[in-house]
Design a protein around this motif. Sequence first.
Motif, short mmCIF file in Angstrom:
data_model
loop_
_atom_site.label_atom_id
_atom_site.label_comp_id
_atom_site.label_asym_id
_atom_site.label_seq_id
_atom_site.Cartn_x
_atom_site.Cartn_y
_atom_site.Cartn_z
N GLU A 194 74.47 24.78 95.70
CA GLU A 194 74.51 26.04 95.34
C GLU A 194 74.97 27.15 96.40
O GLU A 194 74.31 28.16 96.89
N LEU A 270 76.90 29.30 90.76
CA LEU A 270 77.22 30.09 89.44
C LEU A 270 78.58 29.79 89.08
O LEU A 270 79.74 29.73 89.95
N LEU A 293 74.93 26.65 86.23
CA LEU A 293 74.42 27.77 85.56
C LEU A 293 75.99 28.65 85.17
O LEU A 293 76.62 28.55 86.06
N ASP A 309 72.55 31.92 76.49
CA ASP A 309 72.15 31.05 77.68
C ASP A 309 73.41 30.90 78.73
O ASP A 309 73.84 29.96 79.38
N PHE A 311 75.39 34.39 81.60
CA PHE A 311 75.79 35.68 81.92
C PHE A 311 77.10 35.92 81.22
O PHE A 311 78.12 35.04 81.04
N VAL A 326 72.80 37.74 90.65
CA VAL A 326 72.24 36.56 89.96
C VAL A 326 71.39 35.66 90.69
O VAL A 326 71.54 35.28 91.96
N GLN A 327 70.13 35.28 90.29
CA GLN A 327 69.06 34.50 90.85
C GLN A 327 69.38 33.25 90.18
O GLN A 327 69.90 32.93 89.30
N ARG A 328 68.54 32.26 91.03
CA ARG A 328 68.22 31.07 90.61
C ARG A 328 66.72 30.55 90.32
O ARG A 328 66.08 30.04 91.08
N LYS A 329 66.15 31.32 89.29
CA LYS A 329 64.78 31.40 89.33
C LYS A 329 64.50 30.60 87.71
O LYS A 329 65.31 30.11 87.09
N GLU A 332 67.04 31.42 84.79
CA GLU A 332 68.22 30.60 84.95
C GLU A 332 68.11 29.16 84.73
O GLU A 332 68.98 28.63 83.95
N MET A 335 68.05 28.50 80.95
CA MET A 335 69.27 28.53 80.49
C MET A 335 70.25 27.23 80.52
O MET A 335 70.75 27.04 79.81
#
Length: 377
Positions: A194, A270, A293, A309, A311, A326-329, A332, A335
């Motif tokens: 990431e 992303l 993602l 699912d 953005f 954009v977050q990775r929580k 996400e 999704m």
Amino acid sequence: MKLNIAILGTRGIPNYYGGFEHISEYVSAGLVKKGHAVTVYNSHNHPYQEDSWNGVNIVHCHDPEYKIGTAGQFVYDFNCLRDARKRNFDVILMMGYTSSSVWGSFFPKQSTIITNMDGLEWARSKYSKPVQQFLKYAEKLAVKYSDFYISDSIAIRSYLADRYNIESCYIPYGAEPYSDIEREQVDPDTFKKEDYFLLMARMEPENNIETILEGFNASNSKKSFKVLGDTSNRFGKYITNRFQNDSRIDFKGGIWDNAKVRALQNHSYLYFHGHSVGGTNPSLLEAMASEALIAAHNNPFNKAVLNADAFYFSNANEVRELVETVQRKEPEINMVKNNLHKIEDVFNWQNIIDQYEAFIFDCYCSHHEKQVALNRG
């Protein structure tokens, strides 16, 4: 019943080029495992020069595209059809129509002709107006000279029904979930998890590469942006030149090592999918299967696959906003999980191969009965 099936319209297998070659790999090998005789036509200068691949018969036909450019595609397709006319195939599966449908009157009459209708080729912005007009004509010829039709997108199926009043069978591409074996093949020091954004596409205007990189270029992100795709064409050279002063943007060139591509997708923060023309895109399904993602261009083709699912973006400002926010929580993560379930339940290769076999068999039987009735009459 075991059928003698030919696949035409691709540069050949194994895949060194794009979507139709990708699906032809899986479908041809899958149909052979089911007991059918399958022949795939390859360009004579394809990197793979053997006469068979995973049980699939390979016929190499002369392809002068490398000498005379686009016109060579028409010659290559004619050469493939000329050979196919000698072999008495039960079914011919035409992958696309761009340079083959002009030879429609030359299609083997004894064979059932099924055409995968591609994704609105005439809408691609890389083509001039005269070329777009020709591609509309080629699409019309494909409808006229084919017995049956496949759409790899629900949006394409709707378009064909509205435009030509024809029924086509929706069969998308497939993908394999990212396996533990593939994870173990990657050197953990190769990629930082990431740590970067990613896109993978042919360097063409309709893939929105410029829009995506323009948005990233305007952002305050400290992450890098890896771009996968051969940049040797005119648009590729333009893009690399335009963003050469942004040291965060890393043009990696074309990568055909599938394990490496999937690892890059899996490790990305992303994944940007900018394709705006066409059906169900293979690289999008691979990204879903690799647990990336995804941020996708806002159009009916991508939405039909991803639904809620992902953005979505329509311009560079929206790309910049995604890059910066954009977050990775948990939302996400869900999704990513939902997209993986789609691969396992809908877009898996065995399911796709089964659908191809069932449709090919139904088409052959229907066409054969029609021919018998005509001969009696």
